[in-house]
Design an enzyme around this catalytic site. Structure first.
Site, PDB file in Angstrom:
ATOM      1  N   ASP A 279       0.046  -3.183  12.326  1.00 37.80           N
ATOM      2  CA  ASP A 279       0.596  -3.531  10.954  1.00 37.80           C
ATOM      3  C   ASP A 279       1.149  -4.977  10.911  1.00 37.80           C
ATOM      4  OD1 ASP A 279       2.606  -4.138   9.028  1.00 37.80           O
ATOM      5  OD2 ASP A 279       2.370  -1.934   8.725  1.00 37.80           O
TER       6      ASP A 279
ATOM      7  N   ARG B  33       0.800  -1.211  -0.100  1.00 35.68           N
ATOM      8  CA  ARG B  33      -0.005   0.018   0.096  1.00 35.68           C
ATOM      9  C   ARG B  33       0.854   1.096   0.222  1.00 35.68           C
ATOM     10  NH1 ARG B  33      -4.871   0.537   4.180  1.00 35.68           N
ATOM     11  NH2 ARG B  33      -3.050   0.696   5.743  1.00 35.68           N
TER      12      ARG B  33
ATOM     13  N   ASP C 255       4.743  -6.221   9.892  1.00 37.99           N
ATOM     14  CA  ASP C 255       5.659  -5.636  10.679  1.00 37.99           C
ATOM     15  C   ASP C 255       5.790  -6.649  11.812  1.00 37.99           C
ATOM     16  OD1 ASP C 255       6.931  -3.758   9.077  1.00 37.99           O
ATOM     17  OD2 ASP C 255       5.873  -2.128  10.087  1.00 37.99           O
TER      18      ASP C 255
ATOM     19  N   THR D 190      -1.600   7.432  -0.594  1.00 33.64           N
ATOM     20  CA  THR D 190      -2.736   7.495  -1.412  1.00 33.64           C
ATOM     21  C   THR D 190      -3.646   5.999  -0.730  1.00 33.64           C
ATOM     22  OG1 THR D 190      -1.676   5.484  -3.106  1.00 33.64           O
ATOM     23  CG2 THR D 190      -1.617   8.213  -3.487  1.00 33.64           C
TER      24      THR D 190
HETATM   25  C1  PRP Z   1      -0.943  -4.635   4.427  1.00 33.75           C
HETATM   26  C2  PRP Z   1      -1.794  -5.803   4.354  1.00 33.75           C
HETATM   27  C3  PRP Z   1      -2.758  -5.995   3.358  1.00 33.75           C
HETATM   28  C4  PRP Z   1      -3.087  -4.604   3.114  1.00 33.75           C
HETATM   29  C5  PRP Z   1      -4.339  -4.314   3.222  1.00 33.75           C
HETATM   30  O1  PRP Z   1       0.013  -4.531   3.567  1.00 33.75           O
HETATM   31  O2  PRP Z   1      -1.003  -7.082   4.849  1.00 33.75           O
HETATM   32  O3  PRP Z   1      -1.911  -6.381   2.465  1.00 33.75           O
HETATM   33  O4  PRP Z   1      -2.226  -3.659   3.909  1.00 33.75           O
HETATM   34  O5  PRP Z   1      -4.787  -2.802   3.123  1.00 33.75           O
HETATM   35  P1  PRP Z   1      -5.881  -2.515   2.183  1.00 33.75           P
HETATM   36  O6  PRP Z   1      -6.925  -3.517   2.256  1.00 33.75           O
HETATM   37  O7  PRP Z   1      -6.200  -1.161   2.360  1.00 33.75           O
HETATM   38  O8  PRP Z   1      -5.294  -2.848   0.891  1.00 33.75           O
HETATM   39  P2  PRP Z   1       1.023  -3.702   3.218  1.00 33.75           P
HETATM   40  O9  PRP Z   1       0.903  -2.836   1.877  1.00 33.75           O
HETATM   41  O10 PRP Z   1       1.541  -2.908   4.635  1.00 33.75           O
HETATM   42  O11 PRP Z   1       2.294  -4.663   2.969  1.00 33.75           O
HETATM   43  P3  PRP Z   1       3.115  -5.552   3.859  1.00 33.75           P
HETATM   44  O12 PRP Z   1       2.155  -6.855   4.114  1.00 33.75           O
HETATM   45  O13 PRP Z   1       4.257  -5.673   3.300  1.00 33.75           O
HETATM   46  O14 PRP Z   1       3.491  -5.009   5.318  1.00 33.75           O
HETATM   47  N1  URA Z   2      -2.632  -3.188   7.100  1.00 34.27           N
HETATM   48  C1  URA Z   2      -2.184  -3.621   8.200  1.00 34.27           C
HETATM   49  O1  URA Z   2      -1.332  -4.444   8.414  1.00 34.27           O
HETATM   50  N2  URA Z   2      -2.959  -3.356   9.147  1.00 34.27           N
HETATM   51  C2  URA Z   2      -4.090  -2.612   9.207  1.00 34.27           C
HETATM   52  O2  URA Z   2      -4.636  -2.342  10.192  1.00 34.27           O
HETATM   53  C3  URA Z   2      -4.539  -2.292   7.731  1.00 34.27           C
HETATM   54  C4  URA Z   2      -3.509  -2.340   6.919  1.00 34.27           C
END
Ligand code: PRP
Ligand code: URA
Length: 209
Positions: free
Chosen positions: A200, A104, A203, A108
């Site tokens: 998160d 993400r 993380d 945005t």
């Molecule tokens: C997080 C999570 C989802 C997404 C959800 O990933 O693991 O993939 O956000 O958000 P959305 O429904 O608004 O799209 P992130 O982009 O933080 O990547 P990561 O898993 O590598 O931390």
């Molecule tokens: N992605 C995450 O990892 N946590 C949230 O709460 C939303 C998006």
């Protein structure tokens, strides 16, 4: 026909969710509990898998029964979806694994694609898209769109925590996809994080913050 929406309201699930929601839970316990939740969810999400009739011989008699038929592909959305793969594989060891890398954009909140790799048989397979968090729904909807472009027809989404916004986005763009969530939370905050959520997920799974 509209896909179904299943929210698990089960004591085992809420117990395990309480562990991963708790900010003091360490990386090891977080990772193991996410895997256990995915394992429990997979039992229900696989209820309608195609089966074929087989004849086997028990020590007592010949018996007609059924076994799972056709390919199954698990597609984690990187990174956090990786945390759910092993729990599902414990139930379906024959499943193949594809990957969609989406991150993400922090401003945005739009998902940006950085990686995709799928098994060749995807069009005939039952495909489980897995990502613990369904926030705006952008990442999940995008992953499903990419899979459909590759020919996937039978897609199921499994997540752990979602909100209405994400559910509505995925149902609006992909009404054919069944959605399984361990819990539905209240809302998103101004940064697009689920409230109360669990923070998160990527993380916390990988200890990166
Ligand atoms: C997080 C999570 C989802 C997404 C959800 O990933 O693991 O993939 O956000 O958000 P959305 O429904 O608004 O799209 P992130 O982009 O933080 O990547 P990561 O898993 O590598 O931390
Ligand atoms: N992605 C995450 O990892 N946590 C949230 O709460 C939303 C998006």
């Amino acid at each position: 026909m509209s896909g179904k929406l299943v929210i698990f309201n089960h004591p085992l699930m809420t117990h395990k969710l309480a562990i991963i929601r708790n900010e003091v839970t360490n990386t090891k316990d977080f990772r193991e509990t996410v895997s256990e939740i995915a394992n429990l969810m997979a039992y229900e999400a696989t209820r309608n898998l195609p089966v074929k009739e087989v004849e086997i011989k028990t020590p007592i008699a010949v018996s007609k029964t059924t076994m799972i038929d056709g390919d199954i592909v698990i597609v984690p959305i990187l990174r956090a979806g990786l945390g759910m793969v092993e729990g599902i594989q414990r139930l379906i060891p024959q499943a193949k694994v594809g990957y969609v890398g989406l991150a993400r954009n922090e401003e945005t909140l739009e998902p940006e694609l950085y990686y995709a790799k799928f098994p060749t048989n995807i069009s005939e397979a039952t495909v489980f898209v897995v990502d613990p968090m369904l926030a705006t729904g952008g990442s999940c909807a995008k992953a499903i769109e990419i899979l459909k472009e590759k020919g996937a027809k039978n897609i199921i989404y499994m997540g752990i925590v979602g909100v209405d916004e994400g559910i509505n986005k995925v149902r609006g763009e992909h009404p054919d996809v069944d959605i399984f969530l361990a819990a539905k939370d209240e809302k998103l905050n101004e940064k697009g994080y689920i409230v109360p959520g669990l923070g998160d997920c990527g993380d916390r799974l990988f200890g990166t913050k």
